[in-house]
Scaffold this motif. Structure first.
Motif, short mmCIF file in Angstrom:
data_model
loop_
_atom_site.label_atom_id
_atom_site.label_comp_id
_atom_site.label_asym_id
_atom_site.label_seq_id
_atom_site.Cartn_x
_atom_site.Cartn_y
_atom_site.Cartn_z
N ARG A 1 0.82 -1.22 0.00
CA ARG A 1 0.00 0.00 0.00
C ARG A 1 0.85 1.26 0.00
O ARG A 1 0.33 2.37 0.09
CB ARG A 1 -0.94 0.00 1.20
CG ARG A 1 -1.94 -1.14 1.17
CD ARG A 1 -2.97 -1.03 2.29
NE ARG A 1 -3.89 -2.16 2.27
CZ ARG A 1 -5.01 -2.25 2.98
NH1 ARG A 1 -5.34 -1.24 3.78
NH2 ARG A 1 -5.78 -3.32 2.91
N GLY A 2 2.16 1.10 -0.08
CA GLY A 2 3.04 2.25 -0.22
C GLY A 2 3.78 2.67 1.02
O GLY A 2 4.59 3.61 0.97
N PHE A 3 3.54 2.03 2.16
CA PHE A 3 4.22 2.42 3.39
C PHE A 3 5.65 1.89 3.40
O PHE A 3 5.96 0.84 2.81
CB PHE A 3 3.47 1.87 4.61
CG PHE A 3 2.16 2.55 4.89
CD1 PHE A 3 2.09 3.65 5.73
CD2 PHE A 3 0.98 2.09 4.30
CE1 PHE A 3 0.88 4.28 6.00
CE2 PHE A 3 -0.23 2.71 4.56
CZ PHE A 3 -0.28 3.80 5.40
N ARG A 4 6.50 2.63 4.09
CA ARG A 4 7.87 2.17 4.31
C ARG A 4 7.88 1.32 5.57
O ARG A 4 7.29 1.69 6.58
CB ARG A 4 8.81 3.37 4.46
CG ARG A 4 8.86 4.26 3.22
CD ARG A 4 9.64 5.53 3.48
NE ARG A 4 11.02 5.24 3.84
CZ ARG A 4 11.92 6.17 4.17
NH1 ARG A 4 11.55 7.45 4.22
NH2 ARG A 4 13.16 5.84 4.46
N ILE A 5 8.54 0.19 5.51
CA ILE A 5 8.55 -0.75 6.63
C ILE A 5 9.90 -0.70 7.35
O ILE A 5 10.96 -0.75 6.72
CB ILE A 5 8.26 -2.19 6.17
CG1 ILE A 5 6.91 -2.22 5.41
CG2 ILE A 5 8.23 -3.14 7.36
CD1 ILE A 5 5.72 -1.76 6.21
#
Length: 203
Positions: free
Chosen positions: A107-111
């Protein structure tokens, strides 16, 4: 017949026909109608030559209240790509943190970090989850992440440094919110609020 009752001459008494009341009523109604039309026309001419005060007044009543105007600006919510999320599993289910982190990444989040929750949270989160971040994330990163996980509790730590946020999954967690619904929730958060309707000068 003779004497004083004798009729002489060639003139005879004539009976006057009764007046027709219906005609008089009709004439009265017609006169009243004509006077009404003339009066109405006079009023219209007065309005024309005086600038149509009545029409202006009526127009002012419909235009006094203005539409609600948007606020000065839109909330500056960060894009998912600018939010780094640490995902921690506080449940007994294995692999939950990794699976959730993979979905957030799509979904585009940085982990950031992925693993088991710290001892203070491990097996102690009964709800959907806890979102934890610095005070600066209260109206920025946390609401965006919260849209992905309905029912998650949001917390801030004033002593926390940096801008990363933690997602601690609890026993009540089933799955992330549908992506379309999450995007809609974020859009509603970013929508400008409306100010109350105002009145123009002279209303």
């Amino acid at each position: 017949m003779g004497g004083q009752y004798r009729i002489t001459g060639d003139k005879y008494p004539r009976m006057r026909p009764p007046r027709r009341r219906g005609r008089l009523v009709f004439l009265a109604v017609a006169c009243a109608a004509v006077l009404g039309v003339v009066g109405w026309g006079t009023v219209q001419l007065i309005d024309v030559f005086t600038g149509g005060r009545k029409n202006t007044a009526a127009g002012s009543r419909t235009q006094c209240t203005t539409k609600a105007s948007p606020a000065a600006g839109v909330k500056a919510l960060p894009e998912p790509g600018k939010i780094t999320v640490n995902v921690y599993n506080a449940t007994a289910r294995t692999g939950l943190a990794k699976d959730t982190a993979d979905q957030l990444k799509k979904r585009g989040f940085r982990i950031g970090d992925v693993g088991n929750a710290a001892k203070q949270y491990d097996k102690k989160v009964k709800g959907t989850g806890i979102l934890l971040g610095p005070a600066s994330a209260l109206n920025t990163s946390l609401p965006v992440l919260a849209a992905q996980l309905a029912g998650a509790e949001q917390r801030t730590d004033a002593a926390r440094k940096g801008d990363t946020v933690d997602l601690i999954l609890g026993d009540g967690f089933k799955s992330l919110t549908k992506q379309a619904d999450a995007a809609k929730a974020v859009a509603e958060l970013a929508a400008p609020a409306s100010t109350p309707a105002t009145k123009k000068k002279g209303c």
